[in-house]
Structures are given as structure tokens and as C-alpha cells.
Design an enzyme around this catalytic site. Structure first.
Site, PDB file in Angstrom:
ATOM      1  N   ASN A 168     122.572 -69.539 -29.159  1.00 28.61           N
ATOM      2  CA  ASN A 168     123.213 -68.416 -28.402  1.00 28.61           C
ATOM      3  C   ASN A 168     123.328 -68.459 -26.791  1.00 28.61           C
ATOM      4  O   ASN A 168     122.191 -68.260 -26.436  1.00 28.61           O
ATOM      5  CB  ASN A 168     122.545 -67.117 -28.911  1.00 28.61           C
ATOM      6  CG  ASN A 168     123.327 -65.984 -28.322  1.00 28.61           C
ATOM      7  OD1 ASN A 168     124.053 -66.117 -27.580  1.00 28.61           O
ATOM      8  ND2 ASN A 168     122.641 -64.755 -28.665  1.00 28.61           N
ATOM      9  N   HIS A 215     129.490 -57.105 -31.001  1.00 29.30           N
ATOM     10  CA  HIS A 215     128.360 -56.802 -31.831  1.00 29.30           C
ATOM     11  C   HIS A 215     128.543 -56.968 -33.287  1.00 29.30           C
ATOM     12  O   HIS A 215     127.665 -56.482 -34.065  1.00 29.30           O
ATOM     13  CB  HIS A 215     127.639 -55.361 -31.379  1.00 29.30           C
ATOM     14  CG  HIS A 215     127.004 -55.450 -30.277  1.00 29.30           C
ATOM     15  ND1 HIS A 215     127.044 -54.026 -29.704  1.00 29.30           N
ATOM     16  CD2 HIS A 215     126.236 -55.985 -29.421  1.00 29.30           C
ATOM     17  CE1 HIS A 215     126.391 -54.005 -28.561  1.00 29.30           C
ATOM     18  NE2 HIS A 215     126.119 -55.587 -28.324  1.00 29.30           N
ATOM     19  N   GLU A 262     120.505 -61.092 -35.560  1.00 29.76           N
ATOM     20  CA  GLU A 262     121.882 -61.823 -35.378  1.00 29.76           C
ATOM     21  C   GLU A 262     121.692 -63.398 -35.688  1.00 29.76           C
ATOM     22  O   GLU A 262     122.645 -63.959 -36.146  1.00 29.76           O
ATOM     23  CB  GLU A 262     122.303 -61.590 -34.067  1.00 29.76           C
ATOM     24  CG  GLU A 262     122.917 -60.120 -33.810  1.00 29.76           C
ATOM     25  CD  GLU A 262     123.010 -59.539 -32.439  1.00 29.76           C
ATOM     26  OE1 GLU A 262     122.131 -59.416 -31.604  1.00 29.76           O
ATOM     27  OE2 GLU A 262     124.174 -59.535 -32.038  1.00 29.76           O
TER      28      GLU A 262
END
Ligand code: ADP
Length: 408
Positions: free
Chosen positions: A7, A185, A389
Site C-alpha cells: 500500500n 474505502h 484491508e
């Protein structure tokens, strides 16, 4: 199969290595102050979230993303802190990409065409897509044997219908510039929706859910049978709820008003709405823990910020009850949603008429752990579901590499 999740943000690179399909995290970490000549560091955890967790911090200058990833791979293969002996053990690299626009309806293996596509979306996500792309390009060079997969934050919201995503502005802006609600999100909303179904022991396809991702960025989604039908963020992650330092929904004429009356430039205003507004703008603090401390000490603006934040979440819950027509559960996740009983209590206060009845005791004890926090007789269940996530990206990457056909 081992999947590395990356990420890449503008000044940080988060990573996590998973054994799939079990979804076991072997190690995780974060490189910070990337792009600065000095002061960079990497915090690295082995067996994160387990009793065997071990943590270490490495200080290195991290002048760019390539350098950071090189250091990260060095740690992954090191004798003391590593979990693999050779980079060839990594079968795929999953990347979080913030904006997939209308081009990408699902996760895809990155090739030249996909890279061009992500690049073409930079005008829609100037703060995020360039860093995401950089992470992909560096990973493709460093792991030539392992396909990179792009997993989009917007993907879960692709099921919004035009009635939910079209802005009431001249329609040509949508046609010419792609100006519409995209929502963000999505990786988190999808993960917690699925986890909520598992906790409720009901198929996701039968459930009507409102998922509230309340971190420093915050958004709400209305999820019908596993499909998102509406969400609070819009063209950018600025819209919707009051956030740590972002304003959320405001009257669009405020921009022009402030330009005329303060002489602030367009750029200064955008920075102000993004970085100096929300909770921070109201009371000078953007961390909810600090706000609670200040409230206890009688700080009236901290109290106001807390109330405004909770009120904005409550209003979206009300709106999404209307959008869904029936709700089975409200789900709280992310930093505030998972850890903050005071916010959850304030948000749910007065929603009993909508069938949302909190169990005070359970709400208090649910801190960072999955829990049903509504009364047994509450028609609408209220759940705390810790988000993950990175695990969701690993799952999507694994599915894309092993199961799915390619299409974008
Ligand atoms: P992001 O990933 O968007 O940066 P997080 O999901 O980590 O954010 O959430 C960060 C926010 O969560 C912090 O700013 C803080 O307000 C809140 N938070 C984290 N832990 C707690 C806690 N124990 N109690 C209250 N709020 C918390």
C-alpha cells in the site's frame, strides 16, 4: 502461495506478506518518511497480531519508493527478521490503488494497458494514484517473476446506480470529465460486510447492511445483498462525513465565499478543506482520543467536535435506512469504529425508533475485537468488526491469480 501486499502512499509504504489461501499474515510493516533525504525508518513485525509477535525498527534514509522497497525486501529475506529465503517464493504482489474510475470494475493483473489506465485516472486522484503507480512500477521491476495485481478502493462501489452516483451538475461534466461519485474505502467496506455476514451466520446475499468505516478518513456505505448501493465519499475522499482533518459535506458555495473574502487561492483552499478542517478545524485536534481527553477537561470546542462528528454519522445511518428500506445490521470499523464506545454510543443514541438498540455493557467491552453490541431483542444488530484491508487485498490478489478470468 505467498502474496505480498503493498500500500504505497505519498510518503509511506505499508506491506504485509500472507500465506494464501489461508490468509495467515507472516509479517507486516511500514516504511515512513519516504522521499525525504533523512529520518526515514521501517517498523517491521513478525507474526503480527499473534502471541508470537516480534517487532523491530530500522532507521534508514528512504529517499524514494524504490529505495524503500529494496530495504523492505532486504528485511523480508534477512536471516533474523525475514520470513522467506528467496524473493522467488513470492507468487504475486497485490497493490492498493485508490482510484479505478469507471475503467476498472474488479482487480486486475497489471500490464502496460492497466498501467496506462491507472495513469489516465490521475486527474481524478492526484494525491493517491501517482504513489500507487510508483509502488506498482517498482514492484514489477523487483519481482519480475511475480505478477502485480491492482486492487481498487473504488471497486466495491461500482454497483452504485446512476441515481446514487450522478451529481446534479451539468451532465456534460460527467460525460466529458468523469465527474461523479466514485466512493472510497471500498476494500474495507467489502471486507467488513463479508465478516459481518459470517458473524451473523447468514448469507451476505440476504443481508441489508450499513457499514461505517470511522478512522481519520471516514465513510459510510449502504450494502444490499453484498452490493454497495450508496456511499458517503464522492468524486474524492473529501465528501461525506466529518473527518480528522477533512470537512466532509459542506455548502459548495463556501469555496467561492472564502476565495472572495479571504484572498485564499484555490490551492490554499483545497489544502485547508483537506488538512485543516474536520475535527482538527473545529477544536485543534484530529485524534479522537485527544478529543476525549480535552472534553474531560472541559474543552467546549472538543465537545462540539465530538458531537458534530457523531451527528454526521447518525444522519448518514438515517439516510441509508431510507435508501435500503430495511436494515439487518449496522457495522462499525476502523480506528474510531473499532475502539471508541463513546462515539458509538453517541451515534446510536436516539436511533431506537429505527430498531437500533445498543447494549451498553457490550458496547463498552468491544474494543478492537469483533462483537455484537446490540441488545438481543434489537431488530437491527449493531456489530464491531475490525477491518483488515491488507488481508482483503491479498484475497483479491489470490482470487485474481488463481480463479478469475481477466477483465477490466
Ligand atoms: P486511518 O487508517 O484512516 O489513518 P485509523 O483507522 O487507524 O485511520 O483510525 C485513526 C483514528 O482512530 C485516530 O485518529 C483516532 O481518532 C482513532 N482511534 C484509534 N484508536 C482509538 C481509541 N482507542 N479510542 C478512540 N479513538 C481511537
Amino acid at each position: 502461495m505467498k502474496i505480498l501486499v503493498i500500500n504505497a502512499g505519498s510518503s509511506s509504504v505499508k506491506y504485509q506478506l500472507f500465506r494464501m489461501p489461508e490468509g495467515i499474515s507472516l509479517c507486516s510493516g511500514k516504511a515512513e518518511r519516504v522521499g525525504e533525504p533523512t529520518g526515514g525508518f521501517i517498523t517491521h513485525k513478525l507474526n503480527p497480531g499473534t502471541a508470537d509477535e516480534r517487532k523491530v525498527k530500522f532507521d534508514y534514509p528512504l529517499p524514494d519508493h524504490a529505495f524503500a522497497l529494496e530495504k523492505i525486501t532486504g528485511i523480508l529475506t534477512s536471516p533474523e527478521w525475514g520470513v522467506i529465503s528467496d524473493l522467488e517464493e513470492i507468487s504475486g504482489v497485490g497493490h492498493r490503488v485508490v482510484q479505478g474510475g469507471e475503467l476498472f470494475k474488479k482487480a486486475v493483473i497489471v500490464d502496460d494497458r492497466v498501467r496506462e489506465g491507472i495513469k489516465s485516472l490521475i486527474p481524478l486522484a492526484p494525491l493517491h494514484n501517482p504513489a500507487n503507480l510508483q509502488g506498482i512500477e517498482v514492484a514489477m521491476r523487483m519481482f519480475p517473476h511475480a505478477p502485480s495485481v491492482a486492487v481498487f478502493d473504488t471497486e466495491f462501489h461500482q454497483t452504485l446506480r446512476p441515481v446514487a452516483y450522478t451529481y446534479p451538475l451539468p451532465y456534460r461534466f460527467y460525460e466529458q470529465l468523469g465527474l461523479r461519485r466514485y466512493g472510497f474505502h471500498g476494500i474495507s467496506h467489502r471486507y467488513v460486510a463479508r465478516e459481518a455476514a459470517r458473524m451473523l451466520r447468514q448469507p451476505l446475499e440476504t443481508l441489508m447492511l450499513i457499514t461505517c468505516h470511522l478512522g481519520s478518513g471516514a465513510s459510510v456505505a449502504a450494502v444490499s445483498g453484498g452490493n454497495c448501493i450508496d456511499t458517503s465519499m464522492g468524486l474524492t475522499p473529501m465528501a461525506g462525513l466529518v473527518m480528522g482533518s477533512r470537512s466532509g459535506d459542506i455548502d459548495p458555495s463556501i469555496h467561492g465565499f472564502l476565495m472572495r473574502n479571504t484572498g485564499m487561492s484555490n490551492h490554499e483552499l483545497e489544502e485547508m478543506f483537506n488538512r485543516e478542517s474536520g475535527l482538527l478545524g473545529i477544536c485543534g485536534r484530529n485524534d479522537m482520543r485527544d478529543i476525549h481527553n480535552a472534553r474531560k477537561n472541559g474543552d467546549k470546542l472538543a465537545q462540539l467536535a465530538f458531537e458534530i462528528f457523531c451527528y454526521s454519522v447518525k444522519k448518514y445511518i438515517g439516510a441509508y435506512v431510507a435508501a435500503l428500506g430495511r436494515v439487518d445490521a449496522v457495522v462499525f470499523t476502523a480506528g474510531i469504529g473499532e475502539n471508541d464506545p463513546l462515539c458509538r454510543k453517541q451515534i446510536c443514541k436516539g436511533l431506537e425508533g429505527m430498531g437500533i438498540v445498543l447494549n451498553r455493557k457490550r458496547n463498552l467491552t468491544a474494543v478492537g475485537n469483533p462483537e455484537v453490541i446490540s441488545m438481543i431483542a434489537s431488530p437491527v444488530k449493531v456489530l464491531v468488526v475490525p477491518t483488515n484491508e491488507e488481508k482483503e487485498i491479498a484475497t483479491s490478489t489470490w482470487q485474481t491469480l488463481t480463479v478469475d478470468d481477466q477483465c477490466s
